[in-house]
Scaffold this active site. Structure first.
Site, PDB file in Angstrom:
ATOM      1  N   GLU A 158       0.820  -1.218   0.000  1.00 53.88           N
ATOM      2  CA  GLU A 158       0.000   0.000   0.000  1.00 53.88           C
ATOM      3  C   GLU A 158       0.846   1.258   0.000  1.00 53.88           C
ATOM      4  O   GLU A 158       0.623   2.188  -0.762  1.00 53.88           O
ATOM      5  CB  GLU A 158      -0.919   0.023   1.234  1.00 53.88           C
ATOM      6  CG  GLU A 158      -2.104  -0.896   1.138  1.00 53.88           C
ATOM      7  CD  GLU A 158      -2.995  -0.768   2.362  1.00 53.88           C
ATOM      8  OE1 GLU A 158      -3.179   0.356   2.834  1.00 53.88           O
ATOM      9  OE2 GLU A 158      -3.502  -1.798   2.830  1.00 53.88           O
TER      10      GLU A 158
ATOM     11  N   ASP B 108      -5.536  -6.218   7.143  1.00 54.06           N
ATOM     12  CA  ASP B 108      -6.879  -6.020   7.686  1.00 54.06           C
ATOM     13  C   ASP B 108      -7.894  -6.051   6.543  1.00 54.06           C
ATOM     14  O   ASP B 108      -7.544  -6.298   5.388  1.00 54.06           O
ATOM     15  CB  ASP B 108      -6.977  -4.711   8.468  1.00 54.06           C
ATOM     16  CG  ASP B 108      -6.649  -3.490   7.611  1.00 54.06           C
ATOM     17  OD1 ASP B 108      -6.385  -3.652   6.402  1.00 54.06           O
ATOM     18  OD2 ASP B 108      -6.653  -2.370   8.148  1.00 54.06           O
TER      19      ASP B 108
ATOM     20  N   ARG C 155      -3.833  -1.266  13.174  1.00 59.77           N
ATOM     21  CA  ARG C 155      -5.300  -1.342  13.097  1.00 59.77           C
ATOM     22  C   ARG C 155      -5.715  -2.785  13.404  1.00 59.77           C
ATOM     23  O   ARG C 155      -5.688  -3.645  12.534  1.00 59.77           O
ATOM     24  CB  ARG C 155      -5.800  -0.907  11.721  1.00 59.77           C
ATOM     25  CG  ARG C 155      -5.603   0.579  11.462  1.00 59.77           C
ATOM     26  CD  ARG C 155      -6.245   1.052  10.173  1.00 59.77           C
ATOM     27  NE  ARG C 155      -6.057   2.482   9.993  1.00 59.77           N
ATOM     28  CZ  ARG C 155      -5.029   3.047   9.371  1.00 59.77           C
ATOM     29  NH1 ARG C 155      -4.085   2.266   8.852  1.00 59.77           N
ATOM     30  NH2 ARG C 155      -4.922   4.350   9.260  1.00 59.77           N
TER      31      ARG C 155
END
Length: 869
Positions: A7, A82, A304
């Protein structure tokens, strides 16, 4: 060659180094596509099909991935571990399929919880396929949020002018804040008294409080007036006391588990004063890695998460560190294992912990910015303490009784026998309660005690406290509303929409927020109910677990939701106003001490004040409009203005009346009457109740001439403007630090401020950088600059604005390169490309004479100082 997609560009360099030359690592820069922000992107009539739009800034990144795949053997999708990361991998794969870029390339999905060599190589050895259930849960959540936002917000705009938006979780969080404020306003304080006595025993003195009077146990409000308190004091003074009972028992305090996202946000708010958004920004930097000794190192695991477990090797390392630095006594006999009490917690995910406990905070202080150091230390201590031995205390309760047995004084205290994990870390609290009490001397049953002093104290019950970021996140978590990755954005949205404001780090609802909440609670009650929202979250978790079809979830929701929206089509604004007036009346029209009806119009005397809705939002107006044109702002308190005007006094020089008035853009001062009277706005944040003639005259005296500029002889003036206090000279402006400086700034400081501003206005080449970050991949020095529209980063050619809320001095080189790349992809790179082509073209052939005239024109084109992103 294998192509691996992550990412964030901050991870590329580290992972490339771990994997070697057989891999090409590229970044997607987050999501590459999303639902367009327009009606029709989700189609309920077509079984919730979705129209996805590729972000223009992502086109270049997609092209880079497509080009890298030519001749590649494998595509490895390594986005975050996630649900959102799973969705990003799915989006990348879908776009590549649409562009027919995959061919015979093998597709793998890997996920690592930390940016370390061990974690990355381990993940590469255990690839899997994209988790379809997690993607389905993402699609359902995205569709729900879109359908609620783009269906409910237009209803608000039509029926409630001035409202900004509504959201599936945002509106419920706002309801919590509004309802807490209503509790506070409805609260009526009650008087009560506490009675403390200083007692002397053989082993020392201690303090006890009265718990029984006249043989009856007292509750909190048992003594509710001064006369009763005096009677109790006299009763204590008339008696002899002895120790009635002593109860001591051992107590163990166990450490809290390591952080999950919500507890990290709460504790960082309590101990560091970080907003949730800031906490996640800093944690992201720690996760992606920082430069330590020339090497980029990921310092914490993924931030997260709602899992509270730690990997076995991490626990082993923690126990080793505890033994080495604190002693074997602090190492429990067996590793501590934690299980989450939260519903649907993803236990497979690790808690937030250091990637290595051997990397102690003090060893990193020179390599990290202060905020990174403080948050890393918090995470390190909490995670290490979670594996330490429990603290051992002895808690003692002593009851001292009167000779007649009708009075009891109680003292509680504790002694720490072994501090255990408390030697390293103690969890913060939202209140100041001391559960352990004071240290007590050793006393025996039957021992006589002397009363040295009796102290009565008056108290009043207090309303529940307003929510802080920490307590609001905890409440949302308790209710099962939202998920770890959503809390920071929810709280930011409430502020961005001006539905709330912050006062001493506590949420206070604005009137706009109250009105929106009241409207939704009355006309869309089900969709702001806590239970309904939490139930929807559970169903989304069922989708991710593969036990519920995501399309069926959407069908069930849309059937009822669309029907509820349809029922408001015939709803008249007058009905909305009547309902809001009924519910919000006690708040808007508060009864004054004079006993007068607060709804009687102070101008015409017979009209009735009520809530009105206008183009710019809600306000208070008279029922006799247009004959009576009295209006005031919604948040203007009764008595702040009379007939829309409050006379403050007379100007001592002109004898004209100085008045406080309420206008479309807020309260203002006015001198005299007439067609164009002199006016000045009331400074922002000023309580209207505190406004007086002195302040009005100061504001009406502006602009204030400070003196003549020593170089030009032209005046320098100070004043307030749209963006705050400033000094000005010859149409050149420089900001002042505070409003008070408008009235006090001298000529020397004003000249210096203007000179500094002028130097910075020369652009990137003429201004001093706030910070130099290092070299970009192309070799250019990347700097943080301060510009007219705020701080920005530049490589000398491309300027990119730093996002609002980000401390410019905390920006890292990797973040700056990302911002510049985003700006270039969005069109900011045209100048760079032209420069690259101009040189070889000039060598090959001189420019034709007919085009030479255009050359000076190109030179006169000004370069932008910076770009608003």
């Amino acid at each position: 060659m294998n192509v691996l997609v992550v990412e964030s560009p901050g991870k590329v360099k580290s992972i490339n180094k771990y994997l070697g030359s057989g891999y090409k690592v590229l970044a997607s820069f987050g999501h590459i596509r999303d639902l367009p922000a327009k009606d029709g992107s989700v189609k309920p009539d077509d079984d919730f099909s979705m129209i996805w739009e590729v972000d223009p800034r992502a086109q270049k990144r997609i092209k880079d991935i497509v080009d890298a795949l030519k001749g590649a053997d494998k595509l490895i999708l390594a986005t975050d571990p996630d649900r959102e990361g799973e969705a990003i991998s799915w989006h990348v794969l879908e776009v590549l399929r649409q562009r027919k870029a995959l061919g015979k390339v093998k597709i793998e999905r890997v996920a690592f919880n930390a940016i370390t060599k061990t974690a990355v190589l381990e993940a590469i050895q255990h690839p899997r396929e994209i988790n379809v259930e997690l993607v389905d849960a993402y699609l359902a959540r995205r569709a729900l949020d879109y359908l609620v936002g783009f269906t409910l917000s237009p209803v608000l705009w039509r029926k409630l002018p001035g409202a900004r938006s509504a959201g599936r979780v945002q509106s419920v969080a706002l309801r919590l804040v509004v309802e807490r404020e209503a509790e506070i306003e409805a609260f009526r304080a009650q008087e009560y008294w506490s009675i403390d006595a200083d007692l002397a025993a053989e082993a020392g003195s201690f303090t006890a409080h009265l718990t029984h009077l006249d043989g009856k146990k007292l509750d909190k409000l048992g003594i509710n007036n001064e006369a009763e308190a005096k009677r109790a004091v006299d009763a204590i003074g008339a008696q002899r006391f002895k120790v009635g009972s002593v109860e001591s028992k051992p107590v163990k305090r166990h450490p809290a588990p390591p952080f999950i996202t919500s507890t990290l946000q709460q504790e960082a708010s309590r101990k560091l004063g970080f907003a949730a958004k800031r906490t996640m920004q800093v944690a992201q930097q720690l996760y992606e890695g920082v430069d330590i000794g020339g090497e980029t190192v990921g310092l914490i695991t993924y931030m997260r998460t709602d899992g509270i477990t730690m990997a076995g090797e991490a626990i082993a390392e923690a126990r080793q560190q505890i033994g080495e630095h604190y002693g074997k006594r602090y190492v429990p006999g067996a590793p501590r294992l934690y299980t989450s009490k939260a519903k649907n917690a993803q236990e497979a995910h690790e808690a937030i912990r250091p990637t290595s406990f051997a990397r102690r905070p003090e060893s990193l202080s020179r390599s990290l910015d202060p905020d990174l150091t403080r948050l890393y230390e918090l995470i390190w201590k909490r995670a290490l303490a979670s594996q330490m031995e429990s603290a051992e205390l002895e808690r003692t309760t002593v009851d001292v009784v009167s000779g007649d047995g009708k009075l009891t004084l109680r003292a509680t205290g504790s002694v720490t026998l072994f501090d255990g994990f408390l030697t390293l870390y103690q969890e913060g609290k939202d209140d100041d309660s001391d559960e352990d009490g004071a240290k007590l001397p050793r006393v025996k049953e039957g021992e006589a005690t002397a009363v040295e002093k009796v102290t009565p104290a008056q108290h009043f019950t207090e309303p529940p406290p307003r929510y802080s970021e920490a307590s609001l996140v905890r409440k949302l978590e308790e209710l099962g509303i939202g998920r770890p990755s959503t809390y920071a954005s929810i709280l930011s949205t409430l502020r961005d929409r001006a539905y709330v404001r912050m006062d001493r780090n506590r949420f206070i609802p604005e009137d706009k927020g109250r009105i929106v909440t009241t409207f939704l609670a009355n006309f869309f009650a089900r969709y702001v109910e806590y239970g309904f929202t939490a139930d929807l979250e559970e169903k989304l978790d069922e989708v991710s677990a593969g036990t519920l079809d995501w399309k069926q979830l959407l069908r069930d929701f849309w059937r009822d939701f669309s029907a509820a929206v349809g029922e408001t089509k015939d709803l008249r604004i007058s009905e909305v106003i009547d309902r809001l007036n009924e519910i919000l009346g006690p708040h808007i029209f508060q009864q004054g001490e004079d006993g007068k009806d607060p709804r009687v119009c102070p101008t015409c005397g017979d009209g009735k004040l009520s809530l009105k809705l206008g183009k710019f939002g809600a306000f208070v107006g008279c029922s006799n409009y247009p004959n009576c044109r009295y209006t005031r702002q919604l948040n203007q308190k009764e008595g702040d203005a009379v007939g829309g005007t409050r006379v403050l006094g007379e100007d001592p020089n002109t004898a004209e009346a100085i008045t406080l008035r309420s206008g479309r853009f807020g309260p203002y001062f006015q001198r005299g009457e007439g067609e164009k009277p002199h006016r000045a706005s009331v400074p922002k944040g000023t309580e209207l109740a505190n406004v007086d003639l002195e302040l009005a005259l100061k504001m009406l005296s502006l602009p204030r001439e400070i003196g003549k500029h020593p170089e030009t002889g032209e005046p320098i003036v100070a004043n307030f403007g749209r963006y705050g206090p400033y000094v000005a000279h010859n149409k050149q402006y420089a900001s002042l630090d505070s409003g008070d400086e408008v009235f006090t700034v001298g000529i020397n400081r004003a000249v210096a401020l203007l000179a500094e501003k002028k130097a910075k206005a020369r652009g990137p080449r003429g201004s001093e950088p706030l910070k130099e970050l290092g070299a970009s991949p192309g070799g250019a020095v990347v700097k943080v600059m301060k510009g007219r529209y705020g701080p920005y980063v530049t490589d000398g050619e491309i300027n990119a604005t730093i996002p609002n809320g980000t401390d410019p001095l905390s920006v890292t080189l990797e973040q700056a390169i990302t911002l510049i790349a985003d700006r270039e992809a969005a069109g900011g790179g045209k100048k760079r490309k032209k420069k690259a082509k101009a040189k070889p073209a000039a060598k090959a052939k001189p420019a034709p004479k007919t085009k030479a005239k255009a050359k000076p024109k190109a030179k006169t084109k000004p370069e932008p100082e910076e770009v608003e992103g």
